[in-house]
Design an enzyme around this catalytic site. Structure first.
Site, mmCIF file in Angstrom:
data_model
loop_
_atom_site.group_PDB
_atom_site.id
_atom_site.type_symbol
_atom_site.label_atom_id
_atom_site.label_comp_id
_atom_site.label_asym_id
_atom_site.label_seq_id
_atom_site.Cartn_x
_atom_site.Cartn_y
_atom_site.Cartn_z
ATOM 1 N N ASP A 13 0.856 -1.193 0.000
ATOM 2 C CA ASP A 13 0.000 0.000 0.000
ATOM 3 C C ASP A 13 0.889 1.239 0.000
ATOM 4 O O ASP A 13 1.667 1.460 0.928
ATOM 5 C CB ASP A 13 -0.897 -0.010 1.241
ATOM 6 C CG ASP A 13 -2.011 1.030 1.152
ATOM 7 O OD1 ASP A 13 -1.928 1.926 0.295
ATOM 8 O OD2 ASP A 13 -2.966 0.936 1.944
ATOM 9 N N ASP A 107 -3.414 2.544 -5.668
ATOM 10 C CA ASP A 107 -2.228 2.535 -4.805
ATOM 11 C C ASP A 107 -2.080 1.280 -3.957
ATOM 12 O O ASP A 107 -1.314 1.264 -2.996
ATOM 13 C CB ASP A 107 -2.238 3.773 -3.896
ATOM 14 C CG ASP A 107 -3.501 3.865 -3.046
ATOM 15 O OD1 ASP A 107 -4.397 3.006 -3.190
ATOM 16 O OD2 ASP A 107 -3.597 4.811 -2.232
ATOM 17 N N GLU A 108 -2.795 0.208 -4.311
ATOM 18 C CA GLU A 108 -2.717 -1.036 -3.535
ATOM 19 C C GLU A 108 -2.514 -2.239 -4.448
ATOM 20 O O GLU A 108 -3.089 -2.309 -5.540
ATOM 21 C CB GLU A 108 -3.992 -1.250 -2.721
ATOM 22 C CG GLU A 108 -4.158 -0.348 -1.531
ATOM 23 C CD GLU A 108 -5.365 -0.748 -0.713
ATOM 24 O OE1 GLU A 108 -5.267 -1.706 0.079
ATOM 25 O OE2 GLU A 108 -6.420 -0.104 -0.873
#
Length: 403
Positions: A13, A107-108
């Site tokens: 993350d 973003d993960e």
């Protein structure tokens, strides 16, 4: 065969992603309370730095309220193009190194490293990959590793910012037990409030409640919640190249060169599949337009765009692509639109583009479309001349092939 319980799943993350990109662009912002979002009284906070969070600020908060809590905060408009490029840069690093990965949002990422311990330590390999990402992208990223996706995500959240943690196989339930129920993924304010009213404050208590009782309280979600509380999650890591694209196309009853009609169709089709994106909590990073002329020649053109699911942004890109593609001035038989490069995400991603009124408008529009059907609410320009469409215009969901 390795059972799902013996898997090795890593969760990456990117910490405070929008803010981290802004700090990378301007190092003087480091360590300061930053708000990314809309300026003015009607703006909304899309992201905030950890320094700003100490004042009680959170995403989706009205900017006016945030500035009352922290008057000296620095407000940035946001740069979705830069965020999308950084997301794609990190994706490329992971794609070039990981045997199997899923891009679950901008973003993960989840990585399935099951079986790698036969050759070398999967934890050490993942730590080295994390260091490579930080070195090459210049962004902080947190890492959690466990036997399933849910526990690895919780582990990541526990070590933010810029940390790493492994939960060993067999220790999932003990790891989760002392945490507040809000720490479990998908336990929102409403569910947490229901549990609190019944005296359920931590995961240990939740894990000990009989499933039939949780079902009575929460319906079918009760079973899923019991599994989470007991550290059980058998959901697979879905390879990124298997992500779907959403598209629609329309073959007209009669070939046409009526530009007003064609533009109205572009609006209608864009609104239709943009609504589907939001329904699926997806964002698109690529738009493709297809035109088939009366002589059956078919041409396409695509454009990579900052991740979005907003009608007004997608309409602008669709119209731009159509103008660039339609150059033969022949009668048109068919037009099509496809959104691809999909990632998980939601409308919050565009908070820095819009005011509270714009966000409320989208929510109201989607509420009406959910209740009555997408076709019952469209832009005024989308009133096409009767008889030009075929009744059987098509919608396709196709596998996205990674390039």
């Amino acid at each position: 065969m390795i059972s799902l319980q013996q898997r090795s799943i890593a969760h990456f993350d990117l910490d405070c992603f929008f803010v981290s990109v802004e700090v990378q662009k301007n190092s003087t912002l480091k360590g300061k309370p930053l708000l990314v979002g809309g300026h003015g009284d009607r703006g909304v906070v899309a992201a905030c730095s950890y320094e700003a969070r100490r004042f009680g600020i959170h995403s989706a908060m009205p900017m006016k309220t945030a500035l009352k809590l922290c008057p000296h905060a620095i407000v940035l408009s946001g740069d979705m193009e830069a965020y999308s490029e950084k997301s794609k840069e990190v994706t490329e690093i992971i794609a070039n190194n990981a045997p199997l990965y899923e891009k679950s949002s901008i973003d993960e990422f989840y990585l399935d490293l099951t079986g790698m311990d036969k050759y070398f330590g999967s934890l050490q390999w993942t730590i080295e990959l994390r260091e490579k990402i930080m070195k090459e992208s210049g962004l902080p990223i947190s890492l959690g590793m466990a036997s399933n996706k849910m526990v690895s995500k919780v582990a990541t959240n526990e070590v933010k910012p810029n940390g790493k943690m492994q939960v060993l196989f067999g220790g999932e339930k003990a790891f989760l037990a002392p945490m507040p129920v809000e720490k479990l993924p998908m336990v929102g304010k409403e569910t947490a409030a229901q549990l609190h009213r019944r005296g359920v404050e931590n995961v240990r208590t939740l894990s000990e409640i009989p499933i039939p009782l949780l079902e009575a309280w929460l319906g079918k979600n009760g079973i899923a919640l019991w599994n989470k509380a007991n550290g059980i999650d058998e959901s697979p890591v879905i390879p990124y190249h298997e992500q779907k694209s959403i598209s629609t196309e329309n073959t007209f009853r009669a070939d046409t060169i009526d530009m007003q009609f064609l533009h109205a169709e572009l609006v209608r089709m864009t609104e239709k599949i943009a609504f589907e994106l939001r329904q699926q909590d997806k964002l698109t990073g690529c738009v493709t337009i297809k035109i088939r002329y009366s002589d059956f020649e078919t041409v396409t053109k695509q454009m990579t765009i900052p991740y979005t699911c907003s009608d007004h942004i997608l309409l602008e890109k669709v119209k731009e692509l159509f103008q660039r593609l339609y150059d033969r001035r022949l009668l048109v038989r068919l037009i099509g639109i496809r959104f691809s490069h999909l990632v998980q995400g939601n409308y919050q991603i565009s908070l820095f583009d819009d005011t509270q009124e714009m966000i409320a408008l989208y929510q109201a529009i989607d509420h009406i479309k959910n209740r009555f059907g997408w076709q019952y609410l469209m832009k005024g320009t989308n009133v096409a001349a009767p008889g030009k469409r075929k009744d059987n215009h098509l919608r396709h969901i196709m596998p996205y092939q990674k390039r």
